[in-house]
Write an enzyme that holds these catalytic residues in place. Sequence first.
Site, PDB file in Angstrom:
ATOM      1  N   SER D  54      26.191  38.210  15.949  1.00 35.52           N
ATOM      2  CA  SER D  54      26.373  37.399  14.736  1.00 35.52           C
ATOM      3  C   SER D  54      25.626  36.075  14.873  1.00 35.52           C
ATOM      4  O   SER D  54      25.131  35.537  13.884  1.00 35.52           O
ATOM      5  CB  SER D  54      27.863  37.108  14.511  1.00 35.52           C
ATOM      6  OG  SER D  54      28.534  38.291  14.160  1.00 35.52           O
ATOM      7  N   GLU D 168      26.974  43.091  11.201  1.00 38.80           N
ATOM      8  CA  GLU D 168      25.814  42.292  11.598  1.00 38.80           C
ATOM      9  C   GLU D 168      24.583  42.617  10.741  1.00 38.80           C
ATOM     10  O   GLU D 168      23.900  41.713  10.250  1.00 38.80           O
ATOM     11  CB  GLU D 168      25.510  42.517  13.082  1.00 38.80           C
ATOM     12  CG  GLU D 168      26.609  41.967  13.992  1.00 38.80           C
ATOM     13  CD  GLU D 168      26.927  42.822  15.198  1.00 38.80           C
ATOM     14  OE1 GLU D 168      27.963  42.585  15.834  1.00 38.80           O
ATOM     15  OE2 GLU D 168      26.140  43.755  15.507  1.00 38.80           O
TER      16      GLU D 168
END
Lengths: 202, 202, 202, 202
Positions: D54, D168
């Site tokens: 992330s 993600e």
Amino acid sequence: MVENVFKAMYVIADFIINASRALKKEQVERMINKLVEVYHRKDHKILVMGAGRSGLVGRAFAMRLLHLGYNVYVLGDTIVPRIGKDDIVVAISGSGRTKLIITAAEAAKQVGATVIAVTSYPDSPLAKIADIVVEVPGRTKIAREEDYFARQILGIHEPLAPLGTLFEDTAMVFLDAVVAELMDKLGKTEEDLKAIHANIEI
Amino acid sequence: MVENVFKAMYVIADFIINASRALKKEQVERMINKLVEVYHRKDHKILVMGAGRSGLVGRAFAMRLLHLGYNVYVLGDTIVPRIGKDDIVVAISGSGRTKLIITAAEAAKQVGATVIAVTSYPDSPLAKIADIVVEVPGRTKIAREEDYFARQILGIHEPLAPLGTLFEDTAMVFLDAVVAELMDKLGKTEEDLKAIHANIEI
Amino acid sequence: MVENVFKAMYVIADFIINASRALKKEQVERMINKLVEVYHRKDHKILVMGAGRSGLVGRAFAMRLLHLGYNVYVLGDTIVPRIGKDDIVVAISGSGRTKLIITAAEAAKQVGATVIAVTSYPDSPLAKIADIVVEVPGRTKIAREEDYFARQILGIHEPLAPLGTLFEDTAMVFLDAVVAELMDKLGKTEEDLKAIHANIEI
Amino acid sequence: MVENVFKAMYVIADFIINASRALKKEQVERMINKLVEVYHRKDHKILVMGAGRSGLVGRAFAMRLLHLGYNVYVLGDTIVPRIGKDDIVVAISGSGRTKLIITAAEAAKQVGATVIAVTSYPDSPLAKIADIVVEVPGRTKIAREEDYFARQILGIHEPLAPLGTLFEDTAMVFLDAVVAELMDKLGKTEEDLKAIHANIEI
């Protein structure tokens, strides 16, 4: 039991004192003057670069340039803007032969940026590209006596400061000393630095 | 013209020599012994962490641990594996109060890892979490005389080594000295270190 | 009001689906086979490299290779070991022309490492150095129709996915898909990946 | 032979399209409006943060914010200035539970910065700290049908997009779509972005 720790700290610190005496005043002056001059240019940028441990020393210097109020960036950080002719590149390499740093310094020259090289070798490829060279000694330069001292007097066979350690630690302290000079020249107090220091960091 | 550069290098190097004398031998021995012990444990891992310039000093130490043959990682690198009870965390923080480092050190303790703290404050939150504490002095500790010297004798009003500079430079040299001791204890030559050193780096 | 957000997500995702159809099966197979083969070689190393956003995509891939059990490193991380003839370099560059990546890939070739290039250009300098090339399309390749669609149908004049965005997002998803294949080929479960995932991270 | 590669790309891209439909328009509008507003404030700063993959997605977004002309920084970069009440923190965490990110977001709140959270969980600790929350779905949210599809139809037992992959990749494309919207709202062309793009990068 851990005598080498104390010996090595002494050897390194002593080397730094000797290195400070071996610095060439005109080289240091040219570097300081350029950094003072660029400070007053709005929208100037400084890009600091170095590979391996020299790169870490460069990053430590870059953080202090930030605290001094410079627009400073580090090659390898996520955030690196375009560099142009009014900008400065500070390249740190003991040998002056690190390929990726030479490639990057050449790219900087091509766009007209001023390259300051911090290196032990004034005739290295990096130094030849650079506009301003500051010679900071590393082991190969001064350290023969330290090696002799370590081996003959202390009875130690391997160097207490292996590979680029002496250059790196000396460059770290030299660049912190450049910060002290810049504080003076730019009229900055420790409080000024603290006011810019990151409050969220990792 | 650039006198502060030479003065500051002297002040910092002199501080490092004084700091080496102020180190507590038993603390250094515990750190070295732990690092020697873990070296022989297959699949051990060392995670080095620090924020800001202390983090850079930690990274420089981590590179040398890699060259010595350790499985070493740095908090903030892309590649950081899971840490477990057989692993070591080396946390570097002058104040011992950096929030993100304390949070990370606590997470390390929770999984049973051994935490080594390098800090100026043996009663700081970080030191209290740590299994092994090595006190490395910073400005607040010893530097009063340096400040006095700078102000009275050199006529300088701002510190020549602002903020955490003295801790950071001293920690850098101290950890390089730990490397010298580890070379000796692990029987490593400079050639051994070179054989692991990165051949592609930035 | 924020219609472009939804349009751009659709345009990018649609591009990824088209790109998956344009992939050359033999290229993907060669990459997968090499990665499977090296997995079983004790002490192999994989070094992932890329500049800018391609470098971030490479880092995301490297994290998953770590979770799969590989000895993986990232150019630009603090911890990067020496690379040798048994090792693999994965170089990611849409244009295949990024200077520092070419310099690094050449250094890898010189020591006999296997270079896998992920690029849009099979005749780029990077692709020519590489042992294995996987073509992943970017805007210049397929995107003309998307641009036309955006301009004519959606009435948007600037590209919804500027610069290297389409290559980067497609490479991200492609490399995650390579991870899915490797999980299958190496018999890894999601639990296996979780067991290696960092428990202290930033 | 490498069928999973193509299947996984399809599954991920399809998920992104579904996710774009599940986005809450008002949340996206609040994020965009804040980013447009702050653009015109001289000396504003944006700090992007995220852990692990992330964090890499955040860095990719930060690079584009730089190209758009923002004063943007990334937690974990060397250069991170002090954050204050006029600044914005963009925190990315699928679970909204990553400890170091919550610690950092709390520090940002304490100095009065505006926190934008990009997360799958609107009731997570991170979301509760945040001033603006944008929900971006990850596997646990929508992916049950994908898992079912993968297992029943494709006969695959392990997820094709393990751990946080779907969040993600979706966050990456979502944030690139935010860039498309910002280009439009700020009147920026692809040429404008190119003019700021780094010319020396690794």
